[in-house]
Each structure stands twice: as C-alpha cells, then as structure tokens.
Design an enzyme around this catalytic site. Structure first.
Site, short mmCIF file in Angstrom:
data_model
loop_
_atom_site.label_atom_id
_atom_site.label_comp_id
_atom_site.label_asym_id
_atom_site.label_seq_id
_atom_site.Cartn_x
_atom_site.Cartn_y
_atom_site.Cartn_z
N PRO A 54 0.82 -1.21 0.00
CA PRO A 54 0.00 0.00 0.00
C PRO A 54 0.85 1.27 0.00
O PRO A 54 1.87 1.33 0.70
CB PRO A 54 -0.78 -0.11 1.32
N CYS A 80 3.13 29.30 -15.04
CA CYS A 80 2.71 29.82 -16.34
C CYS A 80 2.18 28.70 -17.24
O CYS A 80 2.80 28.33 -18.24
CB CYS A 80 3.86 30.56 -17.00
N GLU A 81 1.09 28.11 -16.83
CA GLU A 81 0.39 27.08 -17.58
C GLU A 81 -1.09 27.21 -17.22
O GLU A 81 -1.41 27.35 -16.04
CB GLU A 81 0.81 25.66 -17.14
C1 LIG Z 1 2.56 2.49 -7.21
C2 LIG Z 1 2.73 1.09 -6.79
C3 LIG Z 1 2.18 0.65 -5.58
C4 LIG Z 1 1.40 1.53 -4.66
O1 LIG Z 1 0.18 1.90 -5.17
P1 LIG Z 1 -0.88 2.69 -4.26
O2 LIG Z 1 -2.01 2.93 -5.15
O3 LIG Z 1 -0.20 3.97 -3.85
O4 LIG Z 1 -1.20 1.83 -3.11
C5 LIG Z 1 2.39 -0.67 -5.22
N1 LIG Z 1 3.08 -1.51 -6.00
C6 LIG Z 1 3.60 -1.13 -7.18
C7 LIG Z 1 4.36 -2.09 -7.99
C8 LIG Z 1 3.44 0.18 -7.62
O5 LIG Z 1 3.97 0.55 -8.78
#
Ligand SMILES: *Cc1c(COP(=O)(O)O)cnc(C)c1O
Length: 416
Positions: free
Chosen positions: A275, A343-344
């Site tokens: 996570p 500036c976008e």
């Molecule tokens: C980005 C990523 C995560 C985390 O994703 P969340 O949506 O932030 O929980 C976990 N594993 C891999 C391989 C990722 O690229």
C-alpha cells in the site's frame, strides 16, 4: 480516517494549529500526521494478522526519510521502484529483507545495488529483465531472488493513467504466458524463484477487481506447483483507494475479509501487500497562502502560492482534492478556480469549486495531499520545493527544509 479536524474555527493537524505551522514554517507547506500514518499501517497489520505477511509500504507515494523511518519502526517494509528509493529505504533503516523492487526499467547499476543490499526480491517485469538480472547476479557471484510480476488483464476501474493490470499496459508478464517465463527463470543459474507479484492499479475503490486478480494469480500458483515450482511469497501489490471526495473505497479489513478465505490451507505462503496511497494519502495536507482574488468576466480565481509543481495531481489526472480554509469565517461562498502561479493554464488545484471566500494572506489547506504530492513535485518555473513538517500529537518537526534559490542551481555549471 485522518487527524486533520477543526476545533472551533481553526483547522488542526493532530494537536497543532495549521495556521501556526504556516506562520512558523512558511508556505507552501506539506504537513503530515504521524498518528494517521500509523493508524493506516496498523489497519493493514491487524487486517492480515491471521496470515504470515509483510506490509511493504510503496515509497513512491511519499518517500521522505522521516516518514519511512516512522513506518519502518512500526514494522513496515518497502516497495521500491528505483535505486534512489532503495537508497532512501535503507537510509531510513528499513531492513533489506523487507524490500521488494518493481519497475519495468531497472538498470544494471540498480540491479547491482539491490543485489549487494540483499533485498527480499525483485519483482521482474519481462523476460529480458530476467536474463539481465541473471547476468548481473552471475557477474558478482550472487543468486538473485525474484518474483515475476504477472499482468492478470483485470480492469481496476480507475483513472487510465494509474491502471496497470491490463494486457495493453507496459507492466508485468501476461498471466497466460507466466508458466513459460517461470520455466525460463528456473533454468537460469543465478536466479532463485521466490514468489509471484501483481499490481493492477491505484485508487481502486471496488474490491471486486482486486479479488478477481488475486484469484487468477492463485490459479497460477497452483499450476506452478504442479510443474514443480514452489511459490513462497504472494505479493498482491498495492492500490487501495482513499476517499478524496465521495468515494467509499474498501478498507484493509474488508479487503482481508475477501482475500484471507482464498488463502486457507496455503500454509507455506507469506502474503505481501504494497500500500502507498492508502497509508500516506489522507495523512498529509498542502497548506498554501492566498495571494490574490482575481475576477474576470468569466471566472473568479483564487490565486495561491502553491502550484502544479508542488501538487501535480489535479493538473495530471484532473484529480479532486478537497480545499478548506485554515480558519473558518462567516464569509460568503462563491464558485472559484483555485490556481497557482505557474505559467500554464493547466496549473490549478481546483476548478469551479464552491468555496468560502478567503482574503489575501489567509491560508487554505489542500486535503489528502500526503501521497503523490511532494514526491511528484518539481522545480518547474524555478520554484524551490516546499518544506515538509511531521506532526505527532502536539509536537511538530521539520522533516525537510524549504529549498532556497541556491538549491535550484546546485550541480549546474558554467562552461569555461
Ligand atoms: C505504485 C505502486 C504501488 C502503490 O500503489 P498505491 O495505489 O499507492 O497503493 C504498489 N506496488 C507497485 C508495484 C506500484 O507501482
């Protein structure tokens, strides 16, 4: 959940007034809540308590070393996607044996660094990468622990930029071809098969796709076993969503309630979860100061001192972040675009949002900015990046100082 609440008219981060933090540290300012980070980590730990597991926090959501140390000290491992993230995880004291390494473009230097550090496993995304890891491991006399990242071809029903588990995406190995890639892995001298990995996307708000992907992965684990390939680590990836607005994503407990029954009797497996957003997202806010209120015939703009270089998500994904005043007043509401100084025209934090009017010099808080906020920030328009503060109870700590102009040109050189 999160610990950013009003007491009376003042917004607090845990026990500290946000306005005071803004005055002390300046703006734009990222403020994180230690209690929220730990509550989110503990929710995972408790949810999966009945099964051997490692929670590998995904660094890319928020990789400040103070955040990492806090999570690491409470048992978190790390999910990394670059050598730089490995460096940060190790600096923060996260044990190498709790680090997993994904990403489609690992370089030779990064592979060497990870092998030398003794990480738990590489989550390998292609046959070419597998051969390269085998070669590099052989050259330094090591065996490389790996999982294959499989692509289960499941639609996570999220924003297209953060969906990763469909056949058309660059990530992983199509699950239907996985057996043949595992056979390849088994044939390579310097590769040690540890597990199987999947990660189908981010900001997932429905448990169904997550569970379907895991079921497909478990079928693969069984087929591998029949072929004499033993899987010890089942890495289910990250991706649980958070409530930015009105979403009601499942919490870790609900997820575990659907997943743990599928793992009954699989006694030699360890589950890994990765996570990121669901740990850090609602544990942080971006505090910004109102500079000008600009009315045109078409629109009312609230111009603030934070821009897309500080928080890219609204510009990149059209993402929604709640915006609230640091001090509530009895002011009229109006429909505003909250925009930064960049500036976008794509530089906005909110569009057509009904907000209480704030005056120049007053502070607003952009909520749910703890994940993919600072970590996606840049120096675009030569803007020094903001400071970061971690609040714990009624104490606050500067965990990254505000960049100065000199920092902007560090490493740059004139030619003779
Ligand atoms: C980005 C990523 C995560 C985390 O994703 P969340 O949506 O932030 O929980 C976990 N594993 C891999 C391989 C990722 O690229």
């Amino acid at each position: 959940m999160h610990l950013f609440n009003y007491k009376g008219s003042e917004l607090y981060a845990e026990g500290v007034r946000v306005r005071l933090l803004a005055e002390k540290y300046g703006t734009p300012l990222y403020v994180y809540s230690a209690g929220t980070l730990l509550a989110h980590l503990n929710a995972y730990k408790e949810a999966f308590d009945g099964f051997p597991n490692i929670i590998c926090y995904a660094l890319k959501a928020n990789s400040n070393i103070a955040v990492l140390r806090l999570l690491g000290r409470h048992g978190s491992g790390a999910d990394i996607v670059s050598g730089g993230e490995l460096f940060r995880a190790l600096k923060a004291g996260i044990p190498a044996k709790k680090i997993v390494y994904a990403g489609v473009g690992k370089t030779e230097e990064e592979i060497r660094y990870a092998l030398g550090s003794g990480i738990l496993m590489f989550n390998v995304e292609s046959g070419e990468e597998l051969r390269e890891i085998d070669r590099v491991a052989g050259a330094i006399g090591k065996k490389a622990p790996i999982a294959l990242r499989v692509n289960p071809d499941i639609d996570p029903e999220t924003h297209p930029y953060i969906a990763t588990g469909l056949r058309k995406h660059k990530f992983g190995i199509p699950i239907d071809d996985a057996l043949q890639f595992y056979r390849l892995a088994a044939s390579l001298k310097n590769i040690k098969i540890m597990g199987v990995h999947k990660h189908i996307g981010s900001q997932i708000t429905k448990v169904g796709p997550y569970v379907d992907a895991l079921k497909k992965t478990l079928l693969l684990v069984d087929r591998l076993k029949e072929s004499g390939i033993n899987i010890r680590y089942l890495d289910m990836g990250g991706g649980l969503g958070i409530p930015y607005d009105t979403e009601t994503p499942p919490n870790p407990k609900e997820l575990a309630g659907r997943i743990l029954p599928l793992l009954k009797g699989r006694t030699n497996l360890t589950l890994i979860a990765e996570p990121g957003r669901s740990i850090a997202g609602n544990a942080g806010i971006l505090v910004s100061k109102a500079l000008y209120l600009k009315k045109t015939a078409e629109k009312e703009f609230l111009i603030v001192d934070a821009g897309m270089n500080d928080l890219l998500r609204p510009s990149l994904y059209g993402a929604y972040h709640r915006i609230v005043p640091a001090v509530k007043g009895r002011r009229k509401k109006s429909v505003q675009d909250v925009v930064g100084p960049i500036c976008e025209s794509g530089d906005f934090l909110a569009q057509d949002r009904e907000l209480q009017r704030v005056h120049a010099g007053e502070y607003i808080a952009v909520m749910s900015a703890g994940a993919y906020g600072f970590s996606m920030g840049s120096n675009y328009n030569s803007r020094p990046r903001p400071a970061e503060v971690l609040v714990r109870g009624d104490r606050h700590f500067l965990i990254r100082k505000r960049e100065e102009y000199e920092d902007l040109i560090e490493g740059e050189r004139f030619i003779p």
